[in-house]
Structure formats: structure tokens, C-alpha cells
Design a protein around this motif. Sequence first.
Motif, PDB file in Angstrom:
ATOM      1  N   ASN A 117      22.493   4.313  -4.817  1.00  0.00           N
ATOM      2  CA  ASN A 117      21.432   4.425  -5.794  1.00  0.00           C
ATOM      3  C   ASN A 117      21.695   5.548  -6.799  1.00  0.00           C
ATOM      4  OD1 ASN A 117      19.202   3.152  -6.566  1.00  0.00           O
ATOM      5  ND2 ASN A 117      17.825   4.048  -5.064  1.00  0.00           N
TER       6      ASN A 117
ATOM      7  N   GLN B  90      24.618   6.746  -7.669  1.00  0.00           N
ATOM      8  CA  GLN B  90      25.743   6.381  -8.528  1.00  0.00           C
ATOM      9  C   GLN B  90      25.273   5.436  -9.640  1.00  0.00           C
ATOM     10  OE1 GLN B  90      28.878   4.347  -6.446  1.00  0.00           O
ATOM     11  NE2 GLN B  90      30.409   4.998  -7.943  1.00  0.00           N
ATOM     12  N   ARG B  91      24.373   4.541  -9.310  1.00  0.00           N
ATOM     13  CA  ARG B  91      23.870   3.614 -10.314  1.00  0.00           C
ATOM     14  C   ARG B  91      23.029   4.327 -11.372  1.00  0.00           C
ATOM     15  NH1 ARG B  91      20.495  -1.176  -8.182  1.00  0.00           N
ATOM     16  NH2 ARG B  91      18.881  -0.605  -9.580  1.00  0.00           N
ATOM     17  N   HIS B  92      22.243   5.330 -11.007  1.00  0.00           N
ATOM     18  CA  HIS B  92      21.443   6.108 -11.958  1.00  0.00           C
ATOM     19  C   HIS B  92      22.336   6.907 -12.890  1.00  0.00           C
ATOM     20  CE1 HIS B  92      17.507   5.122 -10.483  1.00  0.00           C
ATOM     21  NE2 HIS B  92      17.783   5.532  -9.229  1.00  0.00           N
TER      22      HIS B  92
ATOM     23  N   GLN C 263      25.404   6.102 -13.732  1.00  0.00           N
ATOM     24  CA  GLN C 263      26.044   5.154 -14.638  1.00  0.00           C
ATOM     25  C   GLN C 263      25.079   4.725 -15.744  1.00  0.00           C
ATOM     26  OE1 GLN C 263      27.432   1.980 -12.103  1.00  0.00           O
ATOM     27  NE2 GLN C 263      29.423   2.971 -11.777  1.00  0.00           N
ATOM     28  N   GLN C 264      23.810   4.572 -15.434  1.00  0.00           N
ATOM     29  CA  GLN C 264      22.830   4.179 -16.443  1.00  0.00           C
ATOM     30  C   GLN C 264      22.509   5.346 -17.388  1.00  0.00           C
ATOM     31  OE1 GLN C 264      19.523   2.768 -14.098  1.00  0.00           O
ATOM     32  NE2 GLN C 264      20.359   0.699 -13.935  1.00  0.00           N
ATOM     33  N   ALA C 265      22.522   6.562 -16.929  1.00  0.00           N
ATOM     34  CA  ALA C 265      22.165   7.729 -17.744  1.00  0.00           C
ATOM     35  C   ALA C 265      23.344   8.247 -18.561  1.00  0.00           C
ATOM     36  CB  ALA C 265      21.640   8.837 -16.856  1.00  0.00           C
TER      37      ALA C 265
ATOM     38  N   PRO D  14      25.470   6.854 -20.804  1.00  0.00           N
ATOM     39  CA  PRO D  14      25.436   6.601 -22.253  1.00  0.00           C
ATOM     40  C   PRO D  14      24.363   7.432 -22.964  1.00  0.00           C
ATOM     41  CG  PRO D  14      25.517   4.512 -21.062  1.00  0.00           C
ATOM     42  CD  PRO D  14      25.334   5.616 -20.051  1.00  0.00           C
ATOM     43  N   LEU D  15      23.228   7.640 -22.343  1.00  0.00           N
ATOM     44  CA  LEU D  15      22.168   8.451 -22.932  1.00  0.00           C
ATOM     45  C   LEU D  15      22.613   9.910 -23.059  1.00  0.00           C
ATOM     46  CD1 LEU D  15      19.283   8.529 -24.002  1.00  0.00           C
ATOM     47  CD2 LEU D  15      18.521   8.935 -21.666  1.00  0.00           C
TER      48      LEU D  15
END
Length: 193
Positions: free
Chosen positions: A2, A4-6, A8-10, A12-13
Motif C-alpha cells: 500500500n 509503495q502504491r501511494h 508511485q501515485q504521489a 508525479p505530484l
Amino acid sequence: MNLQRHVQQALPLLILILLAGLTVWLERATRVEDRPSSGKLRHDPDVIVDNFTLRRFDEKGEVQHTLNGTQLRHFPDDDSTELDAPSLVYRGKVSPTRITADRALLTKDGKEAILRDNVRVRREAGPSNPEMTLDTTLLYVYPDDEIAKTDQPVKMTHGKSVANGVGLFADRVKQTYVLESRVKATIERSRRP
């Protein structure tokens, strides 16, 4: 997983925020000031006077010397004054003396005048002295002390006598004119009755 996925999503931001911050910093670092400058770094005249005459008086209120010319320009950044076609005339106990040049620079306190190009000193003839002239390209004049000097070639005439040399020290009050080096002269003897 979980976490690692956060990340990866953050990511680019975070990159966008970092790029926006760098853009703001770069814009401020390269910004040209739109404010008008104070002019202290510029060498522009603040006063221009055409066809001027300045007089200096002694303690008794009599004219010591007169300075005139075609144009005077004062510069506030170094408090200097440039003159075009200056003519300085000394009066007093000794024969009147006129110093002319194409241009001159007065220092901020007015104690020194630097005359350049076609400099000529002419002392009028007196009862016991013939006319005397000096020609050079550069002359430092100290008006209050009535002293002048140069390290440039000088041609001096005194009546029919002619002398050429390099360097000069002149004292108008003491009536001394000293050529300092490489002097060549033709002296006209005075005839006694």
C-alpha cells in the motif's frame, strides 16, 4: 504494498511541485529591475552653461582671476566640471597672464584645472619684461596658488628668445618658469645703451 502504491501515485505530484518551485526561483533570480536607477553610476551632466564667466576675488575684493569659456558641464557623480574653450586670466601686481586651451577639467574642489590640447600661456609685456608665451598639450594649473606644471613638451618664448624642453614648473607670483629636461634654447641678449 500500500505504501509503495501511494508513493508511485504521489511522485508525479511531487515532481510538479518541485518544477513549480524551481520556476519561481529562476524567475526571481533572473528578474531585471524595472525601477529607475538613481543615476549615481552614470556620468551625465546635471548643469550645462553656455558662454560663461566666473570671477574669483581676493581678500580686498579685487578680481584675482577670471575664467570664461563656451560651455561648462558639471557632473554630480564625481563633482567634476568640464570646460570647452576655457580662458583663464590672472590680474594683480604682475603683468596680466592669459591661459587658453581647447578643453579643461576642474576637480571637485576647484583647486586643480587640467587643460588639454592647444594650451597657451601668454604673459603680457611689462615695463621691464617682454611678452612671454608657453605652448604645450597638457597643463595642470592650481589657480589659487598661481602655479602650473606639465610633463609634456613645452615651447617657451620670452621676447626674441626661444626655448624648447620637456616638463615645466611655473610660479606666476615668483615669476619663475623652469623647463625640466631636454632643453634647447636660443637666447637673445639684451642690448644696453
